[in-house]
Scaffold this active site. Structure first.
Site, short mmCIF file in Angstrom:
data_model
loop_
_atom_site.label_atom_id
_atom_site.label_comp_id
_atom_site.label_asym_id
_atom_site.label_seq_id
_atom_site.Cartn_x
_atom_site.Cartn_y
_atom_site.Cartn_z
N ARG A 198 -35.18 14.42 -6.00
CA ARG A 198 -34.45 14.69 -4.76
C ARG A 198 -33.63 13.46 -4.34
O ARG A 198 -32.59 13.59 -3.68
CB ARG A 198 -35.39 15.14 -3.64
CG ARG A 198 -34.66 15.82 -2.50
CD ARG A 198 -35.58 16.35 -1.42
NE ARG A 198 -35.95 17.75 -1.58
CZ ARG A 198 -35.21 18.78 -1.21
NH1 ARG A 198 -34.03 18.59 -0.66
NH2 ARG A 198 -35.63 20.02 -1.38
N GLU B 299 -49.29 17.34 1.49
CA GLU B 299 -48.79 18.30 0.52
C GLU B 299 -49.65 18.24 -0.74
O GLU B 299 -50.07 19.26 -1.27
CB GLU B 299 -47.32 18.01 0.17
CG GLU B 299 -46.76 19.02 -0.85
CD GLU B 299 -45.27 18.89 -1.13
OE1 GLU B 299 -44.54 18.33 -0.29
OE2 GLU B 299 -44.85 19.37 -2.19
N GLU C 255 -36.86 18.73 7.91
CA GLU C 255 -36.61 17.38 7.39
C GLU C 255 -35.23 16.80 7.69
O GLU C 255 -35.12 15.59 7.94
CB GLU C 255 -36.82 17.36 5.87
CG GLU C 255 -38.25 17.62 5.43
CD GLU C 255 -38.31 17.92 3.94
OE1 GLU C 255 -37.89 19.01 3.53
OE2 GLU C 255 -38.78 17.05 3.19
N1 MTE Z 1 -43.24 18.75 12.43
C1 MTE Z 1 -44.48 18.49 12.91
N2 MTE Z 1 -44.69 18.59 14.24
N3 MTE Z 1 -45.51 18.12 12.10
C2 MTE Z 1 -45.32 17.97 10.73
O1 MTE Z 1 -46.25 17.64 10.02
N4 MTE Z 1 -43.73 18.11 8.85
C3 MTE Z 1 -42.34 18.01 8.47
C4 MTE Z 1 -41.49 19.01 9.25
N5 MTE Z 1 -41.78 18.95 10.64
C5 MTE Z 1 -44.02 18.25 10.19
C6 MTE Z 1 -43.01 18.65 11.10
C7 MTE Z 1 -42.11 18.22 7.04
S1 MTE Z 1 -42.33 16.94 5.98
C8 MTE Z 1 -41.67 19.42 6.55
S2 MTE Z 1 -41.33 19.63 4.92
C9 MTE Z 1 -41.49 20.58 7.43
O2 MTE Z 1 -41.81 20.31 8.78
C10 MTE Z 1 -42.37 21.70 6.91
O3 MTE Z 1 -42.31 22.82 7.72
P1 MTE Z 1 -41.12 23.90 7.61
O4 MTE Z 1 -40.94 24.15 6.15
O5 MTE Z 1 -41.67 25.03 8.36
O6 MTE Z 1 -39.93 23.28 8.22
N1 HPA Z 2 -39.52 19.19 -1.38
C1 HPA Z 2 -40.74 19.04 -0.85
N2 HPA Z 2 -41.84 19.19 -1.51
C2 HPA Z 2 -41.75 19.50 -2.80
C3 HPA Z 2 -40.52 19.66 -3.41
C4 HPA Z 2 -39.34 19.49 -2.66
O1 HPA Z 2 -38.21 19.63 -3.14
N3 HPA Z 2 -40.74 19.94 -4.70
C5 HPA Z 2 -42.09 19.93 -4.84
N4 HPA Z 2 -42.70 19.68 -3.70
MO1 MOS Z 3 -42.30 17.87 3.60
S1 MOS Z 3 -42.09 15.96 2.83
O1 MOS Z 3 -41.51 18.59 2.21
O2 MOS Z 3 -43.94 18.12 3.39
#
Ligand code: MTE
Ligand code: HPA
Ligand code: MOS
Length: 750
Positions: A304, A226, A706
């Site tokens: 958070r 990120e 998550e």
């Molecule tokens: N799933 C896979 N296969 N690979 C990833 O890197 N990242 C996770 C989750 N699932 C991830 C994953 C994290 S930390 C987040 S915040 C969300 O996917 C981000 O994607 P989304 O917002 O589309 O759920």
């Molecule tokens: N979640 C994940 N990533 C972020 C957030 C959050 O709430 N705020 C800033 N980056």
């Molecule tokens: Mo997920 S820790 O918000 O990239």
């Protein structure tokens, strides 16, 4: 619908940064990093390294045209160290050479002299010394201090949760090419293309429009990309700015493990007060977050933690405080759950401790305090469409908890050397970036004149299958087959100013934008179709690549309508912007409505402990999860399974270790154990909770990335229960991960 990447993934044809075809004149980068955790740089001698044949140039902060600053939230982190170092692995210089091997050969020839300063590795030590990233934050509801006086029981304790290595399969990396007129194209394995663009512009001292960032997909990010994909791309960009030749830079696994931040370890102290009927009346926590040497995302993650400090329980009197403690470790960063898991582990431990002291089952306290409709969270948001009780009781009933418990009692009676344990873990996770201004996204849709469609969004595909969901939305809204739709790479010249793909909100935010753009296109195309068919606009729909009038399929195809729209000079491109409505938060009061909605669920975990060896197996995790109306249940269950494995790993096996000099000991996969097929739960059962979904979730399909990680917390307490069944003298501690070594000590504690 299957993940659209599955075909190329299985065949090994999917493209990652390391698969890029390089220009003939491409060079290779490698970081020279600090061998010490804290000190003054007295001298660095690059002469021997520079003399190695094939070394083109070694870059340091002196070569930066713009600012030597990469801090995202707080400007407290240099790209390359100037005269001090603050953690082992901190980048000092960037070697650019004709090959990786040459760069490596040069790196060991760099000589550095450092005057060592005092090293802080733990949050507690940092707090004692007054070493902080920023001011502490506190959330307050009711009056906890006063209410403890009227509680029947009050318990206190200390909790530790360790960090966690992201271990994305694809390490950090980028490929940066010079274009004409000083423009630069960066291909990066990042969750935040705009963050890379913005930071590169700042460091290079050029406007953002001169930098194009492109992301095809990530081999996993999990939060680790990120913010922390940025420095590598920026380093290579600085080199490109000077050399006008392409630079490729992939971190090898060792460098990645050593130089990057991880999930934050937390040390916390709690005080919990209950009434005779087991209602939690008051709860106080002081969280010490081990932030590492710079802010990175720590302040947002700390926030958070406070948002999730009461998990899925209603507590009327709460005071939670978090300190972001500055230590001499690599800056810790986002990791799936983003501080939420650390918060939840504390209240679960507090409840477990209270139950132990009262000699009752933990679940009695959990059950007595589950959130109900219109309960207030400590940050002022009123809980609505609450599924805490429904998921809890559904799990109990559908997975026959009583029978599971009886089987365990029987097993434990019959077996001396193996003991089983069980636990329940409810979750409530808020969906939205906690920083309200980040909750927006855009989509750019082209319908080409042959009827095929290209979709660009700010969403980054990292294995969570967000591209598949975007494609589903476009094809569903436009009424065309999925083969007609293609997802383009994520590119800052097509979709600008994006928030990172994070906070589980990527599909919601970008999906809503895709929906809006497709609906605008549809409006125009319906007019065209109604002219062709001489039907009223209102009766026209598109389905199966055809025009329908009312329920009747006409013989006019999508492609014909597009061809006619071209002749009529109708715009076949649309751009839409979505910003989550409703949400707000006032930091001066620490109150507001930060989340679009919450995701709920309950997991029942059973484990077996081998009481001779201290090793254990997770027998089963049975989950009732609130997907809303899942738009792709296969993908969503995959996310639950992956997150669960990661959560169990964090709680049980994965042990980050630094020595007191701040050197990473768990610096390879021989010393850092991640869950494998043997340690994964033998059975994972996921039952979707039947709910209506939520208006602010894309197609009422709730965010899923998550939240399920936190089901893994259940494994900690299930193992504890098994240990208790073996050893009556065991005094539970709350110190994760619960490694086999710790289990063994517990089994034989006197
Ligand atoms: N799933 C896979 N296969 N690979 C990833 O890197 N990242 C996770 C989750 N699932 C991830 C994953 C994290 S930390 C987040 S915040 C969300 O996917 C981000 O994607 P989304 O917002 O589309 O759920
Ligand atoms: N979640 C994940 N990533 C972020 C957030 C959050 O709430 N705020 C800033 N980056
Ligand atoms: Mo997920 S820790 O918000 O990239």
């Amino acid at each position: 619908m299957k993940n659209i990447d599955s075909y190329t993934h299985v065949r090994g044809e999917s493209l990652f940064v390391d698969d890029m075809i390089l220009r003939q004149d491409a060079l290779f980068g490698l970081v020279f990093d600090s061998p010490k955790a804290h000190g003054k740089i007295l001298s660095v001698d690059y002469s021997n390294a520079e003399a190695v044949e094939g070394v083109i140039k070694i870059f340091t902060y002196r070569d930066i045209v713009g600012e030597n600053q990469i801090g995202g939230i707080i400007p407290d982190e240099p790209l390359w160290a100037e005269d001090e170092v603050h953690f082992c692995g901190q980048p000092i210089a960037f070697i650019v050479a004709e090959s990786d091997a040459i760069a490596k050969k040069a790196r060991v020839l760099i000589e550095i002299e450092i005057e060592e300063l005092q090293v802080i590795t733990t949050a507690k030590e940092a707090k004692e010394k007054g070493s902080f990233i920023n001011a502490p934050r506190s959330f307050n509801l009711g009056d906890s201090q006063k209410s403890f006086a009227s509680c029947d029981y009050v318990f206190e304790g200390e909790i530790f949760s360790n960090g966690q290595e992201h271990l994305y399969l694809e390490t950090q990396g980028c490929y940066v090419e010079p274009k004409e007129n000083g423009n630069i194209k960066i291909t990066s394995s990042t969750q935040g293309p705009t963050q890379v663009q913005k930071t590169a512009a700042k460091v290079l001292g050029i406007p953002m429009h001169k930098i194009e960032v492109d992301v095809i997909r990530l081999g996993g990010g999990f939060g680790g990309k990120e913010d922390q994909a940025t420095p590598w791309a920026v380093m290579a960009a600085v080199a490109v700015q000077h050399l006008n030749r392409p630079v490729k830079f992939m971190l090898n696994r060792h460098d990645d493990l050593r130089m990057t931040g991880k999930r934050h370890p937390y040390e916390s102290t709690f005080k919990i007060g209950l009434t005779k009927d087991l209602k939690i009346k008051a709860f106080e926590v002081e969280f010490l977050q081990n932030s590492g040497a710079a802010a990175d995302l720590s302040p947002a993650i700390a926030e958070r933690t406070l948002f999730h400090a009461t998990n899925s329980y209603f507590v009327p009197n709460v005071k939670t405080t978090v300190y972001s403690c500055k230590t001499n470790l690599p800056p810790n960063t986002a990791f799936r759950g983003f501080g939420g898991p650390q918060g939840m582990f504390v209240i679960e431990s507090a409840i477990a401790k209270a139950a132990d002291e009262l000699n009752i089952d933990k679940k009695e306290i959990q059950e007595a305090n589950l959130l109900e409709e219109n309960d207030e969270f400590s940050y002022g948001q009123i809980a609505t469409e609450v599924q805490a009780k429904k998921s809890w009781f559904d799990a109990k009933e559908k997975f026959e908890l009583e029978k599971l418990e009886k089987d365990i009692v029987d097993f434990n009676t019959d077996n001396q050397l193996f003991k089983k344990g069980i636990s329940l873990m409810p979750i409530a996770f808020g969906i939205s970036f906690t920083n309200t201004p980040m909750n927006h996204a855009r989509a750019l849709i082209h319908i080409y004149q042959d009827g095929s469609v290209g979709v660009s969004t700010g969403a980054v595909e990292m294995g969570q299958s967000v591209n598949t969901k975007m494609l589903q939305i476009a094809s569903e809204v436009l009424g065309i087959s999925s083969e007609k739709v293609k997802l383009e790479s994520t590119n800052t010249t097509r979709v600008a100013n994006t928030s990172p793909s994070a906070a589980s909100s990527t599909a919601d935010l970008n999906g809503k934008a895709v929906e809006m753009a497709c609906n605008s296109l549809l409006e125009r195309l319906i007019k065209v179709a109604s002219n062709i068919t001489a039907s009223k606009d209102k009766s026209i729909t598109f389905k199966d690549d055809c025009v329908f009038t009312g329920d009747k399929k006409s013989n006019i195809t999508w492609n014909e309508v597009i061809a006619e729209a071209m002749l009529q000079r109708i715009a076949l491109t649309e751009n839409a912007h979505y910003a989550t409505p409703i949400i707000h938060f006032d930091k001066s009061k620490e109150k507001g409505h930060p989340f679009a909605y919450h995701v709920y669920g309950t997991a029942i975990t059973t484990v077996t402990v081998d009481c001779l060896r201290g090793v254990y197996e997770v027998d089963a995790v049975k989950i009732v999860h609130d997907f809303g109306k899942s738009m792709n249940i296969g993908i969503d269950i995959g996310q639950v399974e992956g997150a669960l494995a990661q959560g169990i790993g964090w709680m049980t096996l994965e042990e980050i270790a630094y020595n007191k000099d701040g050197r990473l000991l768990s610096n390879a996969l021989s010393t850092y154990k991640i869950p494998d097929v043997f340690s994964a739960a033998k059975i994972v059962e996921v039952l979707p909770l039947e709910t209506d979904g939520h208006e602010l979730a894309i197609k009422k399909s709730k965010a899923v990335g998550e939240p399920p990680l936190m089901y893994g917390i259940g494994s900690y307490f299930a193992i504890q229960n098994a240990v208790k069944a073996f050893n009556k003298n065991y005094k539970p501690t709350y110190h994760s991960p619960f490694t086999p070594e710790k289990v063994l000590m517990g089994l034989y504690e006197k």
